[in-house]
Write a protein that holds these residues in place. Structure first.
Motif, PDB file in Angstrom:
ATOM      1  N   GLY A 175     -28.805  50.659 -20.121  1.00  0.00           N
ATOM      2  CA  GLY A 175     -27.901  50.712 -20.224  1.00  0.00           C
ATOM      3  C   GLY A 175     -27.814  50.862 -22.256  1.00  0.00           C
ATOM      4  O   GLY A 175     -28.757  51.774 -22.764  1.00  0.00           O
ATOM      5  N   TYR A 176     -27.758  50.359 -22.697  1.00  0.00           N
ATOM      6  CA  TYR A 176     -27.408  50.437 -23.974  1.00  0.00           C
ATOM      7  C   TYR A 176     -28.911  50.094 -24.835  1.00  0.00           C
ATOM      8  O   TYR A 176     -29.365  50.822 -26.106  1.00  0.00           O
ATOM      9  N   LEU A 177     -29.834  49.459 -24.444  1.00  0.00           N
ATOM     10  CA  LEU A 177     -31.151  50.085 -24.736  1.00  0.00           C
ATOM     11  C   LEU A 177     -31.528  51.290 -25.094  1.00  0.00           C
ATOM     12  O   LEU A 177     -32.557  51.561 -26.027  1.00  0.00           O
ATOM     13  N   GLY A 178     -31.030  52.027 -24.361  1.00  0.00           N
ATOM     14  CA  GLY A 178     -31.460  53.774 -24.125  1.00  0.00           C
ATOM     15  C   GLY A 178     -32.614  53.964 -23.163  1.00  0.00           C
ATOM     16  O   GLY A 178     -33.954  53.834 -22.721  1.00  0.00           O
ATOM     17  N   PRO A 179     -32.333  55.271 -23.822  1.00  0.00           N
ATOM     18  CA  PRO A 179     -34.018  55.550 -22.027  1.00  0.00           C
ATOM     19  C   PRO A 179     -35.276  55.441 -22.530  1.00  0.00           C
ATOM     20  O   PRO A 179     -36.227  56.351 -21.205  1.00  0.00           O
ATOM     21  N   TYR A 407     -26.592  46.029 -30.369  1.00  0.00           N
ATOM     22  CA  TYR A 407     -25.000  46.906 -30.479  1.00  0.00           C
ATOM     23  C   TYR A 407     -24.652  48.130 -29.927  1.00  0.00           C
ATOM     24  O   TYR A 407     -25.773  48.637 -29.328  1.00  0.00           O
ATOM     25  N   VAL A 408     -23.609  48.233 -29.263  1.00  0.00           N
ATOM     26  CA  VAL A 408     -22.912  49.201 -28.500  1.00  0.00           C
ATOM     27  C   VAL A 408     -21.768  49.805 -29.765  1.00  0.00           C
ATOM     28  O   VAL A 408     -20.720  49.392 -29.450  1.00  0.00           O
ATOM     29  N   GLY A 409     -22.411  50.642 -29.860  1.00  0.00           N
ATOM     30  CA  GLY A 409     -21.297  51.630 -31.143  1.00  0.00           C
ATOM     31  C   GLY A 409     -21.269  49.791 -32.398  1.00  0.00           C
ATOM     32  O   GLY A 409     -21.941  49.934 -33.122  1.00  0.00           O
ATOM     33  N   THR A 410     -19.837  49.404 -32.648  1.00  0.00           N
ATOM     34  CA  THR A 410     -20.343  48.955 -33.521  1.00  0.00           C
ATOM     35  C   THR A 410     -20.145  47.316 -33.573  1.00  0.00           C
ATOM     36  O   THR A 410     -20.316  46.201 -34.135  1.00  0.00           O
TER      37      THR A 410
ATOM     38  N   PRO B 333     -19.479  54.280 -38.125  1.00  0.00           N
ATOM     39  CA  PRO B 333     -19.581  55.516 -36.313  1.00  0.00           C
ATOM     40  C   PRO B 333     -18.017  56.246 -36.314  1.00  0.00           C
ATOM     41  O   PRO B 333     -17.195  55.086 -37.366  1.00  0.00           O
ATOM     42  N   ASP B 336     -14.462  53.986 -35.906  1.00  0.00           N
ATOM     43  CA  ASP B 336     -14.641  52.762 -36.506  1.00  0.00           C
ATOM     44  C   ASP B 336     -14.298  52.431 -37.691  1.00  0.00           C
ATOM     45  O   ASP B 336     -15.060  52.237 -38.875  1.00  0.00           O
ATOM     46  N   THR B 341     -16.316  49.054 -42.491  1.00  0.00           N
ATOM     47  CA  THR B 341     -16.807  50.558 -42.005  1.00  0.00           C
ATOM     48  C   THR B 341     -15.703  51.366 -43.739  1.00  0.00           C
ATOM     49  O   THR B 341     -15.071  52.638 -43.249  1.00  0.00           O
ATOM     50  N   THR B 387     -32.104  58.434 -40.556  1.00  0.00           N
ATOM     51  CA  THR B 387     -31.646  59.244 -39.323  1.00  0.00           C
ATOM     52  C   THR B 387     -30.053  59.326 -39.017  1.00  0.00           C
ATOM     53  O   THR B 387     -30.242  57.959 -38.364  1.00  0.00           O
ATOM     54  N   ASN B 435     -29.651  58.833 -26.008  1.00  0.00           N
ATOM     55  CA  ASN B 435     -29.001  57.418 -26.851  1.00  0.00           C
ATOM     56  C   ASN B 435     -29.184  56.417 -26.326  1.00  0.00           C
ATOM     57  O   ASN B 435     -29.141  56.026 -25.856  1.00  0.00           O
ATOM     58  N   ASN B 436     -29.768  55.849 -27.819  1.00  0.00           N
ATOM     59  CA  ASN B 436     -29.293  54.081 -27.369  1.00  0.00           C
ATOM     60  C   ASN B 436     -27.794  53.566 -27.621  1.00  0.00           C
ATOM     61  O   ASN B 436     -27.046  54.850 -27.448  1.00  0.00           O
ATOM     62  N   GLY B 437     -27.441  52.639 -27.495  1.00  0.00           N
ATOM     63  CA  GLY B 437     -26.210  52.395 -28.025  1.00  0.00           C
ATOM     64  C   GLY B 437     -25.988  52.409 -29.111  1.00  0.00           C
ATOM     65  O   GLY B 437     -24.469  52.303 -29.350  1.00  0.00           O
ATOM     66  N   GLN B 438     -26.880  53.021 -30.311  1.00  0.00           N
ATOM     67  CA  GLN B 438     -25.848  52.941 -31.594  1.00  0.00           C
ATOM     68  C   GLN B 438     -26.269  54.879 -31.971  1.00  0.00           C
ATOM     69  O   GLN B 438     -26.077  54.939 -33.152  1.00  0.00           O
ATOM     70  N   PHE B 441     -31.584  58.767 -31.100  1.00  0.00           N
ATOM     71  CA  PHE B 441     -32.354  59.384 -29.980  1.00  0.00           C
ATOM     72  C   PHE B 441     -33.292  58.686 -29.509  1.00  0.00           C
ATOM     73  O   PHE B 441     -34.535  57.917 -30.529  1.00  0.00           O
TER      74      PHE B 441
END
Lengths: 428, 534
Positions: A175-179, A407-410, B333, B336, B341, B387, B435-438, B441
């Protein structure tokens, strides 16, 4: 003479978890592989070293949902009780199912939660919910327990993946923790997944890798940004994993353990899980099929429990014997419990109003039976436990902050939902 | 017509003329952008990267505009060109390339659907939608016009954006607001937003515009991988969203009260009462179409959303386009916009918005202006830890998408399309969402196991009649020249002296050159330098 430690000469156990292993391998001639991992890891020094590396977790996943009434929360003599008999356990006054005789002798290691009250009654949503502690319908990319543990207890420079699973298991991934924290899926008995067999001879593979390293080192002088670095680290990990490949092969040491774990796929998976956590993998999930006994519940459970009993008790025994039990949390659960009402096909359906999950080992106080259902098992009678409470307990036992924020996005998201509370009575 | 009206018209015409002449005197947007950034860097003392080399710029422009890397001949031609305006000419020719609209459509598709859209049965094969959108972009249809068509969903192929949210008006509200209004409403779905003025009434007010939409299954066409499920979007004349208060206090069985549609930050929808005796046509399995209602909420929404007077629409669009090429939104982002922001360059964002509207939402014009700036053409080097670059003081580094990576491998390998036997789904699985949630990469184990050990990648690199490896092996040029060709073909640059020497030695290290060529090509496509657009 008191041996001193000179630079350039490592003691064997230092080869364990770090790049030292990689460097050691690189120093040899092209194509040389790392020494026999099984050999390295079955030494006491290594186990002691591994123990220093923090906690680990093995999840025994009861796919389909095991019956609490036919295992740890029996209702003998009640209309919901079913035909299985109770037997005495190591814990005075606590009785459990006759088809788990070996586990009955391990109850002093267990924290038994008999008051799970959960929210997702079906398989996909239940599997998701019991792996993430969040509802699937929120459509938020929550990571599985294994990915969360991989993030907080895994090492970026480890040689092995941080989250390994085999058999029928979770459905959410990282999930949001990434690959970086994505699960590494093995076959039911530990077969490696696709793309883990090099198509080149070892010598070619090795010279190719060296040329790649030369180029990356050149490039790094100019460009050190994080994405480039992340790319380099992941590539090296993929190579180190293949060098450690023999660890996943249990063909040599399985015969000596077959009697302990039982000669089944699930038993062998449990044995491999024990080997992997010993080698530093922080999270391993092993799934057992299939408890979804809408018909013939008792035939189904009798067969499954006879596989489960030696495998699970063998795992606990083996972890204890190798000095790992105090650092390895073993979780036993599925996505749902089963109805007290026995249906007209002698089956039990899905049940979430009061069911059982069992914890053992690292961070858990053994010999505790927590919560209770009512006389017929139709509802929780005391101390209901939610998905969030369970996960908060697991995370706390592992030394992971249950309120870790991501965070997921904001949008901020926590490792467990607001209001989740660890069960203090179960924590060592 | 009376005199006063004549006067008004004359005045309006005159005003228009003034505006046009003033416009002609103004510097082009690309210079306005560079001016804003330069003064910002000066004011905040930010060190900037230098100008990217021609080779770096070339690769970046190719990937961003047409979704693959240049061929050897394209690279050679550009690097040898001595004309001062060659970058501008390259940009113009790439934007006229037939791959350009497809690449831009791909970027919009990813924004509108993501990698795992809901209703996967319907959304798995989006070829009809992509075709529809590519057509729009190929004609450079103004942004407001094609978005209006998307929101009306009446054109053949346009329906899928809505269809992914079949019976989920709340999810649709979130995504619509994020993409087209740059506003995150999802918090307000369950509770009044803690940090902004958005309330649950705002959320459900917007959801009211979508609640009457119905996806009507038209059956499938084609078979196998080509199978597409087609839909039409119908709209009912009745039905409201129900609002049941704060989610935490939700009670089972309590359904909530109907909420009237209201434009975000604006007025409630003025809706005529239902005609007397109105009866909603029944929608059953197999219903293929619905009569057009006498009052359509989606028309009202499409009109409101895309009008130049909408305070969100053009700003959100330019910010998204900016981020696509500059790596980060001026509001970040990108989707948003909110009190916490603020834009990093508010005046620049104003200028982009104003000019985009003044140019009637001309996408090609604004993309051309952005990629012609000095800022877009800066170097991305250095040991930069942050980045994406917050001040746009150097170029961003972004991973190639699964599609770009596959296309770049095909270009580098000299592999004709359709002969590489590559399973697209592997590329999506291993490179689809790195990518992760934010949005940072993360290199994953799966990606590298695939790159290292899969025939799907090897197929591009090993010798096959007529491909790049084959031409290298058939060549009688000295290895130095062949190594130069490899670097220019794969990395769009020439090797350094050390790299050249190393590769020449490598390629001659054995009597059999064929495996060595394949391995050397493998090394080049496995570099971070190849993995990223930098």
């Amino acid at each position: 003479m008191n041996p001193t430690h000179s630079p350039g000469h490592c003691r064997p156990h230092e080869h364990l978890s770090r790049r030292a292993l990689l460097k050691g391998a690189l120093a040899t001639t092209a194509g040389a592989t790392v020494a026999n991992w099984g050999g390295i890891f079955n030494t006491q020094a290594v186990a002691a070293e591994a123990a220093k590396r923090g906690k680990r977790c093995i999840l025994l996943w009861m796919n389909g949902g095991a019956s609490q009434l036919d295992t740890f929360d029996m209702k003998p003599g009640r209309p919901t009780g079913g035909p299985f008999r109770e037997i005495k356990t190591k814990l005075p006054g606590y009785r459990m199912c006759e088809y788990l005789p070996k586990m009955a002798q391990q109850v002093d290691k267990l924290g038994i939660i008999r008051s799970m009250r959960t929210q997702s009654p079906d398989h996909p949503d239940g599997i998701y919910h019991m792996h993430t502690c969040y509802k699937q319908s929120e459509r938020m990319p929550h990571p599985e327990l294994g990915a969360m543990v991989a993030k907080y207890l895994g090492k970026a420079d480890a040689d092995l993946p941080s989250f390994v699973r085999m058999g029928p298991t979770g459905n959410a991934g990282a999930g949001y923790l990434g690959p970086r924290h994505a699960p590494f899926d093995l076959g039911r008995t530990g077969a490696l997944p696709s793309f883990t067999s090099p198509y080149l001879p070892a010598a070619n593979e090795s010279r190719r890798s060296d040329l790649w390293r030369f180029m990356e080192a050149e490039h790094r002088k100019e460009r050190g940004a994080e994405p480039f670095e992340s790319h380099r680290v992941a590539k090296e990990r993929a190579w180190r994993l293949l060098r450690a490949k023999s660890l996943f092969d249990t063909s040599k040491d399985w015969p000596a353990h077959e009697a302990l774990y039982g000669a089944t796929d699930f038993g062998r998976g449990c044995f491999l899980a024990r080997k992997l956590v010993e080698a530093g993998v922080p999270f391993v999930e092993v799934g057992q099929d299939n408890y979804d006994s809408h018909a013939d519940n008792f035939v189904c459970h009798k067969a499954n429990l006879q596989v489960l009993d030696p495998a699970w008790s063998g795992l606990l025994t083996d972890l204890e014997r190798t000095g790992q039990l105090s650092d390895t949390l073993v979780v036993w659960m599925g996505e749902v419990g089963r109805t007290p009402q026995i249906n007209n096909r002698a089956g039990r359906d899905h049940f979430i109003r009061g069911w059982t999950i069992v914890l053992a080992g690292g961070g858990i106080r053994g010999g505790v039976v927590y919560g209770a259902t009512d006389a017929d098992g139709r509802d929780v009678a005391e101390k209901p436990v939610s998905e969030g409470d369970l996960f908060a307990t697991i995370y706390t036992a592992l030394g992971v902050d249950p309120r870790a924020k991501h965070y997921v996005g904001t949008r901020p998201i926590w490792a467990t939902p607001e209001g989740s509370k660890p069960i203090k009575e179960l924590l060592a | 017509m009376n005199t006063a009206a004549h006067l008004l018209c004359a005045a309006a015409g005159w005003g228009l003329a003034l505006l046009v002449s003033a416009g002609a005197a103004e510097p082009p947007l690309r210079e306005v952008i560079d001016g804003h950034l330069a003064s910002h860097w000066k004011k905040s003392g930010v060190a900037t990267a230098g100008r990217a080399s021609d080779a770096t710029f070339l690769r970046r422009a190719f990937l961003d505009l047409v979704g693959t890397i240049p061929t050897y001949d394209e690279a050679r031609g550009f690097l040898d060109d001595k004309a001062l305006d060659k970058r501008a000419r390259l940009i113009a020719s790439l934007m006229a390339d037939e791959r350009y609209p497809a690449q831009q459509a791909q970027a919009w598709d990813l924004a509108l659907f993501g990698r795992n859209p809901p209703n996967s049965d319907a959304t798995r094969n989006r070829s009809a939608f992509r075709q529809w959108l590519t057509g729009k972009l190929a004609r450079n249809e103004p942004f407001d016009q094609w978005v209006r068509a998307l929101l009306l969903a009446e054109e053949d192929g346009s329906e899928l954006f809505y269809v992914q949210f079949q019976n989920r008006p709340e999810d649709l509200t979130e995504v619509f607001s994020r993409i087209f209004l740059g506003t995150q409403l999802q918090c307000a779905r369950c509770h009044d937003h803690p940090y902004s003025k958005l309330t649950q009434q705002d959320f459900f007010g917007m959801a009211g515009f979508f609640v009457r939409l119905v996806s009507l299954d038209q059956g499938t066409t084609g078979s196998g991988n080509q199978q597409v499920r087609r839909f039409r979007v119908g709209e009912k004349r009745s039905g409201e969203v129900l609002f049941a208060g704060n989610m935490k206090e939700a009670q089972p069985g309590r359904k909530g009260d109907p909420v009237k549609p209201r434009f975000l930050g604006g007025a409630a929808l003025d809706e005529p009462a239902l005609p007397a005796g109105f009866k909603e046509p029944e929608v059953k399995t197999g219903t293929k179409s619905l009569p057009k209602p006498d009052f359509s909420r989606k028309e009202k929404l499409a009109e409101w959303a895309t009008t130049p007077a909408n305070p969100y629409f053009a700003r959100a669009a330019v910010n998204r386009l900016w981020a696509r090429f500059m790596g980060r939104g001026i509001v970040h982002p990108v989707d948003d916009f909110g009190a916490d922001t603020p834009p990093t360059h508010p005046e620049l964002l104003d200028a982009l918005t104003r000019e985009f509207i003044a140019h009637k939402f001309d996408l090609n014009w604004i993309i051309g202006e952005i990629v012609n700036t000095r800022a877009y053409q800066m170097d991305g080097g250095g040991p930069a830890a942050v980045t994406p670059p917050k001040h746009f003081e150097r170029a961003r580094i972004r991973p190639l998408t699964a599609e770009e990576l596959q296309a770049a491998l095909r270009t580098a390998g000299g592999t004709p399309a359709d002969t590489d036997n590559v399973r697209n789904e592997y590329f999506l699985r291993y490179f689809g969402d790195p990518n992760n949630g934010q949005g940072d990469f993360q290199g994953g184990l799966g990606e590298h196991l695939f790159l290292n050990n899969s025939d799907n990648v090897r197929n591009f690199l090993r010798r096959k009649k007529g491909n790049f490896a084959d031409s290298l092996l058939l060549s009688t040029e000295p290895w130095e020249a062949r190594v130069d060709r490899m670097f220019l073909t794969v990395l769009t640059r020439l090797p350094s002296a050390a790299e050249r020497a190393k590769f020449v030695a490598y390629l001659q290290s054995d009597t059999k050159p064929e495996p060595l060529v394949e391995e050397a090509l493998w090394v080049l496509v496995n570099l971070g330098e190849f993995r990223f657009n930098h």
